[in-house]
Structures are given as structure tokens and as C-alpha cells.
Design a protein around this motif. Sequence first.
Motif, mmCIF file in Angstrom:
data_model
loop_
_atom_site.group_PDB
_atom_site.id
_atom_site.type_symbol
_atom_site.label_atom_id
_atom_site.label_comp_id
_atom_site.label_asym_id
_atom_site.label_seq_id
_atom_site.Cartn_x
_atom_site.Cartn_y
_atom_site.Cartn_z
ATOM 1 N N GLY A 58 52.707 -10.286 19.068
ATOM 2 C CA GLY A 58 51.381 -10.902 19.042
ATOM 3 C C GLY A 58 51.315 -12.125 19.571
ATOM 4 O O GLY A 58 49.930 -12.803 19.664
ATOM 5 N N GLN A 59 52.218 -12.898 20.384
ATOM 6 C CA GLN A 59 52.267 -14.113 20.656
ATOM 7 C C GLN A 59 52.532 -14.095 22.112
ATOM 8 O O GLN A 59 52.818 -15.195 22.976
ATOM 9 C CB GLN A 59 53.061 -15.140 19.746
ATOM 10 N N THR A 60 52.733 -12.945 22.795
ATOM 11 C CA THR A 60 53.540 -12.887 24.176
ATOM 12 C C THR A 60 52.300 -13.109 25.338
ATOM 13 O O THR A 60 52.360 -13.368 26.304
ATOM 14 C CB THR A 60 53.775 -11.273 24.328
ATOM 15 N N ALA B 217 50.892 -22.937 1.573
ATOM 16 C CA ALA B 217 51.116 -22.979 2.927
ATOM 17 C C ALA B 217 51.870 -21.874 3.448
ATOM 18 O O ALA B 217 51.374 -21.060 4.518
ATOM 19 C CB ALA B 217 51.628 -24.496 3.485
ATOM 20 N N THR B 218 52.791 -21.446 2.491
ATOM 21 C CA THR B 218 53.716 -20.362 3.096
ATOM 22 C C THR B 218 53.196 -19.129 2.908
ATOM 23 O O THR B 218 53.554 -18.043 3.397
ATOM 24 C CB THR B 218 54.952 -20.264 2.288
ATOM 25 N N LEU B 219 51.866 -18.814 2.391
ATOM 26 C CA LEU B 219 51.178 -17.691 2.137
ATOM 27 C C LEU B 219 49.970 -17.596 3.413
ATOM 28 O O LEU B 219 49.356 -16.566 3.537
ATOM 29 C CB LEU B 219 50.421 -17.762 1.015
ATOM 30 N N ALA B 220 49.907 -18.487 4.305
ATOM 31 C CA ALA B 220 49.275 -18.206 5.292
ATOM 32 C C ALA B 220 49.433 -17.359 6.269
ATOM 33 O O ALA B 220 50.509 -16.923 6.423
ATOM 34 C CB ALA B 220 49.028 -19.701 6.161
ATOM 35 N N PRO B 221 48.302 -16.820 7.112
ATOM 36 C CA PRO B 221 48.747 -15.669 8.139
ATOM 37 C C PRO B 221 49.359 -16.407 9.286
ATOM 38 O O PRO B 221 48.986 -17.574 9.465
ATOM 39 C CB PRO B 221 47.394 -15.298 8.256
ATOM 40 N N SER B 222 50.207 -15.558 9.885
ATOM 41 C CA SER B 222 50.897 -16.020 10.881
ATOM 42 C C SER B 222 51.147 -14.827 12.028
ATOM 43 O O SER B 222 51.423 -13.592 11.728
ATOM 44 C CB SER B 222 52.490 -16.652 10.546
ATOM 45 N N VAL B 223 51.171 -15.318 13.185
ATOM 46 C CA VAL B 223 51.399 -14.428 14.410
ATOM 47 C C VAL B 223 52.490 -13.664 14.268
ATOM 48 O O VAL B 223 53.765 -14.548 14.152
ATOM 49 C CB VAL B 223 51.110 -14.981 15.690
ATOM 50 N N GLY B 224 52.659 -12.564 14.386
ATOM 51 C CA GLY B 224 53.986 -11.618 14.286
ATOM 52 C C GLY B 224 54.677 -11.978 12.740
ATOM 53 O O GLY B 224 56.017 -11.818 12.949
ATOM 54 N N PHE B 225 53.959 -12.563 12.004
ATOM 55 C CA PHE B 225 54.707 -12.802 10.541
ATOM 56 C C PHE B 225 55.827 -13.725 10.920
ATOM 57 O O PHE B 225 57.044 -13.883 10.588
ATOM 58 C CB PHE B 225 55.146 -11.641 9.926
ATOM 59 N N SER B 226 55.823 -14.590 11.832
ATOM 60 C CA SER B 226 56.822 -15.480 12.351
ATOM 61 C C SER B 226 57.034 -16.734 11.474
ATOM 62 O O SER B 226 58.054 -17.334 11.390
ATOM 63 C CB SER B 226 56.452 -16.119 13.742
ATOM 64 N N GLN B 227 55.776 -17.006 10.610
ATOM 65 C CA GLN B 227 55.935 -18.328 9.764
ATOM 66 C C GLN B 227 56.313 -19.542 10.456
ATOM 67 O O GLN B 227 57.467 -19.888 9.864
ATOM 68 C CB GLN B 227 56.761 -17.970 8.631
#
Length: 215
Positions: free
Chosen positions: A123-125, A46-56
Motif C-alpha cells: 500500500g505504500q509502493t 496510538a498503537t491502535l491507529a490504522p497504518s498502511v500495510g499494517f506497518s505501524q
Amino acid sequence: MSERCFSTDDQQLLTDILRHRRDVRGNNFRPEPVPEPVLEQILQAATLAPSVGFSQPWEFVQVADPALRAQVAESFDAANRQARERFSGERGELYARLKLEGIHEAPVNLAVFYRASEGPVLGQTAMAEAGEYSVVCAVQNMWLMARALNVGMGWVSILDPRRVAEILQAPADRKLVAYLCLGYVHRFDDRPELERLEWEQRRALATVLHTDGYR
């Protein structure tokens, strides 16, 4: 920088894992526990998943207390009764027969939360919900890793997320995205249960692919 290239065998293996992933119900879980190293491997995926702005923006709560599970199951039962009323005829009869959760049966229950960042996220704005989509990507990673480890997983979405957050005493800024049941299974079905029961049929790619908009 190193470059990792994958072989056609690797690509076929990934395709097989994708094709054989299943949503596991409570009537298919075996009682033996999932070893901690296996569970950690699933969570690490799960922690290797892509996330917007590398926000995790994901957090996980393992629900082991039978009393807490019972309260979550009550939330499911209430939501399931309401859902059942929305289907009529043969579909309603089929719905009533379906086992749609494994809260008590699964050796592992995991609640997955979205944690909003305090400040703006790259990327989330413009699309705030991208943070929650990132958590969904983490869940999918877990699902695929679980299948690769021959562990079954089911996503329980028929419940009140606010009630579950309350049961687990989640902070006010956390939002429940998924409630998951995991464990070894008696067998993995050849096809998804709802496809086999003809609840729905798989859509062909050509029916959902458009070019230059919807024309």
C-alpha cells in the motif's frame, strides 16, 4: 469472528469528544504530573491507529530532561521569530501575542517519529508518504484519547524537525512528525482558540465537498 455494534449513545459520545478536542497552549497546563497509567492509555491508543500495510511505523520519545526541553524550546523560538515576520498588520500583532507551545509548562513532552521500513510496504509502493500519514493517524488517536481522559494536548509544529531529531539523537532514518505537549489543564475552551480570536473560521462541509472531481 465477533461483531461489535455501537449504540446511538456511543456515536454521540464520540461526536462530543471530536467536537471538544482542543490544541492546548502552555498558558493552560497545570503543573501536576500525568499518572503513568493514564499516559500509557494515551500511548496505547496510538498503537491502535490504522497504518498502511499494517506497518505501524511510529516511535515515541518522552522528553523529560529540562536541558533537552530547553534546546527544543530554542528551536521553537528561532522558528517562531521567522514565522512572525510573515504576518503583518493586525494579524502580525495578534500572532505576537499568541502562546503557541507548552514545552516548559507541560508535564509531558513527547516526540513522535516515523520509522521507514527497510523493504517495500503493502500500500505504500505508489504513495510513499502514506507511512507518515499513518503516524499522523496515531497522533490523532492520542489526541482523542487524551481528551476523553480530560488531559490536554498541544502539537508544536513551529520548530526545525531536523534539529529536534538531532537533539534527541534520533537515528538517521527516523523523521520527526510531531512534538506533543500533554498535561491536565485549567479549562478546555468552548471553541478552538484561533476560531474564538477570529484568526480563521470553521469551514462548512458544503464548501469543501466535491463530486466527480473539481467542477
